[in-house]
Write a protein that holds these residues in place. Structure first.
Motif, PDB file in Angstrom:
ATOM      1  N   THR A  63      18.889  48.100  32.690  1.00 40.15           N
ATOM      2  CA  THR A  63      18.039  48.790  33.034  1.00 40.15           C
ATOM      3  C   THR A  63      18.335  49.362  34.506  1.00 40.15           C
ATOM      4  OG1 THR A  63      16.553  47.079  34.076  1.00 40.15           O
ATOM      5  CG2 THR A  63      16.288  47.731  31.830  1.00 40.15           C
ATOM      6  N   LEU A  64      19.600  49.215  34.930  1.00 35.07           N
ATOM      7  CA  LEU A  64      20.080  49.596  36.294  1.00 35.07           C
ATOM      8  C   LEU A  64      20.762  50.809  35.843  1.00 35.07           C
ATOM      9  CD1 LEU A  64      20.701  46.270  37.876  1.00 35.07           C
ATOM     10  CD2 LEU A  64      18.673  47.656  38.081  1.00 35.07           C
ATOM     11  N   TYR A 114      19.540  50.598  26.585  1.00 34.47           N
ATOM     12  CA  TYR A 114      18.310  51.304  27.217  1.00 34.47           C
ATOM     13  C   TYR A 114      18.686  52.833  27.415  1.00 34.47           C
ATOM     14  CZ  TYR A 114      16.997  46.672  28.354  1.00 34.47           C
ATOM     15  OH  TYR A 114      16.779  45.333  28.004  1.00 34.47           O
ATOM     16  N   VAL A 115      17.477  53.551  27.408  1.00 42.35           N
ATOM     17  CA  VAL A 115      17.636  54.814  27.920  1.00 42.35           C
ATOM     18  C   VAL A 115      17.017  55.203  29.402  1.00 42.35           C
ATOM     19  CG1 VAL A 115      16.940  57.203  27.547  1.00 42.35           C
ATOM     20  CG2 VAL A 115      17.171  55.641  25.642  1.00 42.35           C
ATOM     21  N   LEU A 116      17.728  55.652  30.228  1.00 40.60           N
ATOM     22  CA  LEU A 116      17.301  55.970  31.491  1.00 40.60           C
ATOM     23  C   LEU A 116      17.179  57.296  32.061  1.00 40.60           C
ATOM     24  CD1 LEU A 116      18.664  53.121  31.693  1.00 40.60           C
ATOM     25  CD2 LEU A 116      19.328  53.424  33.719  1.00 40.60           C
ATOM     26  N   ALA A 117      16.161  57.666  32.646  1.00 40.49           N
ATOM     27  CA  ALA A 117      16.016  58.916  33.219  1.00 40.49           C
ATOM     28  C   ALA A 117      16.334  58.750  34.676  1.00 40.49           C
ATOM     29  CB  ALA A 117      14.594  59.329  33.005  1.00 40.49           C
ATOM     30  N   VAL A 118      16.892  59.733  35.183  1.00 40.24           N
ATOM     31  CA  VAL A 118      17.388  59.830  36.711  1.00 40.24           C
ATOM     32  C   VAL A 118      16.900  61.384  36.973  1.00 40.24           C
ATOM     33  CG1 VAL A 118      19.047  59.649  38.512  1.00 40.24           C
ATOM     34  CG2 VAL A 118      19.432  58.106  36.390  1.00 40.24           C
ATOM     35  N   VAL A 119      15.578  61.334  37.993  1.00 37.33           N
ATOM     36  CA  VAL A 119      15.314  62.565  38.675  1.00 37.33           C
ATOM     37  C   VAL A 119      16.123  62.840  39.837  1.00 37.33           C
ATOM     38  CG1 VAL A 119      13.140  63.279  39.598  1.00 37.33           C
ATOM     39  CG2 VAL A 119      13.040  61.980  37.567  1.00 37.33           C
ATOM     40  N   ASP A 120      16.555  63.921  39.945  1.00 35.81           N
ATOM     41  CA  ASP A 120      17.357  64.467  41.201  1.00 35.81           C
ATOM     42  C   ASP A 120      18.588  63.662  41.332  1.00 35.81           C
ATOM     43  OD1 ASP A 120      17.860  66.152  43.374  1.00 35.81           O
ATOM     44  OD2 ASP A 120      17.052  64.983  44.789  1.00 35.81           O
ATOM     45  N   GLU A 121      19.033  63.667  40.169  1.00 33.88           N
ATOM     46  CA  GLU A 121      20.232  62.677  40.269  1.00 33.88           C
ATOM     47  C   GLU A 121      21.608  63.254  41.231  1.00 33.88           C
ATOM     48  OE1 GLU A 121      24.351  61.505  38.155  1.00 33.88           O
ATOM     49  OE2 GLU A 121      23.326  63.230  38.357  1.00 33.88           O
ATOM     50  N   ALA A 122      21.616  64.618  41.451  1.00 27.76           N
ATOM     51  CA  ALA A 122      22.578  65.268  42.250  1.00 27.76           C
ATOM     52  C   ALA A 122      22.073  65.078  43.606  1.00 27.76           C
ATOM     53  CB  ALA A 122      22.690  66.545  41.537  1.00 27.76           C
ATOM     54  N   ASN A 123      20.965  64.590  44.015  1.00 25.53           N
ATOM     55  CA  ASN A 123      20.134  64.415  45.326  1.00 25.53           C
ATOM     56  C   ASN A 123      20.250  65.957  46.112  1.00 25.53           C
ATOM     57  OD1 ASN A 123      19.947  61.695  45.554  1.00 25.53           O
ATOM     58  ND2 ASN A 123      22.370  61.362  45.799  1.00 25.53           N
ATOM     59  N   ALA A 124      19.878  66.798  45.143  1.00 27.26           N
ATOM     60  CA  ALA A 124      19.679  68.276  45.801  1.00 27.26           C
ATOM     61  C   ALA A 124      18.313  67.927  46.590  1.00 27.26           C
ATOM     62  CB  ALA A 124      19.287  69.176  44.583  1.00 27.26           C
ATOM     63  N   VAL A 125      17.429  67.238  46.619  1.00 27.20           N
ATOM     64  CA  VAL A 125      16.071  67.405  47.404  1.00 27.20           C
ATOM     65  C   VAL A 125      16.261  66.038  48.403  1.00 27.20           C
ATOM     66  CG1 VAL A 125      13.603  66.937  47.467  1.00 27.20           C
ATOM     67  CG2 VAL A 125      14.783  68.230  45.505  1.00 27.20           C
ATOM     68  N   ALA A 136      13.715  53.416  33.465  1.00 28.32           N
ATOM     69  CA  ALA A 136      14.275  52.886  32.036  1.00 28.32           C
ATOM     70  C   ALA A 136      13.200  52.524  30.853  1.00 28.32           C
ATOM     71  CB  ALA A 136      15.044  51.542  32.445  1.00 28.32           C
ATOM     72  N   THR A 137      13.743  52.492  29.733  1.00 26.73           N
ATOM     73  CA  THR A 137      12.671  52.185  28.738  1.00 26.73           C
ATOM     74  C   THR A 137      12.679  50.569  29.034  1.00 26.73           C
ATOM     75  OG1 THR A 137      14.608  51.911  27.279  1.00 26.73           O
ATOM     76  CG2 THR A 137      13.452  54.021  27.051  1.00 26.73           C
ATOM     77  N   SER A 138      11.247  50.465  28.537  1.00 31.08           N
ATOM     78  CA  SER A 138      11.140  48.785  28.802  1.00 31.08           C
ATOM     79  C   SER A 138      11.650  48.010  27.838  1.00 31.08           C
ATOM     80  CB  SER A 138       9.515  48.651  28.663  1.00 31.08           C
ATOM     81  OG  SER A 138       9.034  49.072  27.381  1.00 31.08           O
ATOM     82  N   THR A 139      11.922  48.379  26.512  1.00 33.27           N
ATOM     83  CA  THR A 139      12.656  47.510  25.688  1.00 33.27           C
ATOM     84  C   THR A 139      13.942  48.412  25.116  1.00 33.27           C
ATOM     85  OG1 THR A 139      11.527  48.590  23.728  1.00 33.27           O
ATOM     86  CG2 THR A 139      10.571  46.733  24.558  1.00 33.27           C
ATOM     87  N   PRO A 140      14.796  47.369  24.725  1.00 27.41           N
ATOM     88  CA  PRO A 140      16.201  48.049  24.529  1.00 27.41           C
ATOM     89  C   PRO A 140      16.447  48.419  23.077  1.00 27.41           C
ATOM     90  CG  PRO A 140      16.170  45.788  24.468  1.00 27.41           C
ATOM     91  CD  PRO A 140      14.861  46.052  24.995  1.00 27.41           C
ATOM     92  N   PHE A 141      17.075  49.528  22.730  1.00 29.36           N
ATOM     93  CA  PHE A 141      17.352  50.026  21.203  1.00 29.36           C
ATOM     94  C   PHE A 141      18.680  49.142  20.866  1.00 29.36           C
ATOM     95  CE2 PHE A 141      14.943  53.151  23.486  1.00 29.36           C
ATOM     96  CZ  PHE A 141      13.806  53.417  22.632  1.00 29.36           C
TER      97      PHE A 141
END
Length: 142
Positions: A63-64, A114-125, A136-141
């Motif tokens: 989840t990291l 796990y599926v992870l979402a990273v908002v502003d991954e490019a550090n544009a803001v 991260a999703t709470s349970t693995p696939f």
């Protein structure tokens, strides 16, 4: 009399983007790849509007978030959602947004992921808190 001192409590001025929700809506095999659909919710908890930003989806063994880099051991694998990541988005203070995306990634050889979402991954803001952009999703696939 005595001078009055005011103390203000609250967030420091600035934008603060946060990933607030991640829901995988579909996983299907597409040849040697996986096609993954997800909905990502995000919010600006800051006091000013954000600049334009994108988000990216990843497959991860945990989840990291392990950013892809030349010196990384095992990096997370991006779920490619087209020519560019979803966005660009801008959010006013306290504005929330949910966006759906579908992409493909190489199917893991074995194990869970796990599926992870990273908002502003490019550090544009520039944000008051850069440590709340990954969810991260709470349970693995598998």
């Amino acid at each position: 009399g005595s001078p009055i001192t005011y103390v203000r409590f609250g967030p420091p001025p600035g934008a603060d983007l946060q990933a607030t929700g991640l829901r995988v809506t579909g996983i299907a095999q597409a040849g040697n790849d996986l096609q993954i659909s997800a909905e990502v919710s995000m919010r600006n908890f800051g006091t000013v509007a954000s600049g334009a930003f994108n988000y990216r989806l990843y497959l991860s063994e945990d989840t990291l978030f392990d950013a892809p880099s030349a010196d990384a051991g095992v990096a997370d694998v991006e779920i490619v959602t087209g020519a560019q990541p979803p966005g660009p988005f801008t959010l006013t203070p306290n504005q929330a947004l949910t966006n759906a995306a579908t992409g493909v990634a190489p199917r893991p050889v074995s194990g869970t992921f796990y599926v992870l979402a990273v908002v502003d991954e490019a550090n544009a803001v520039m944000e008051t808190n850069e440590n709340n952009n990954v969810l991260a999703t709470s349970t693995p696939f598998f």
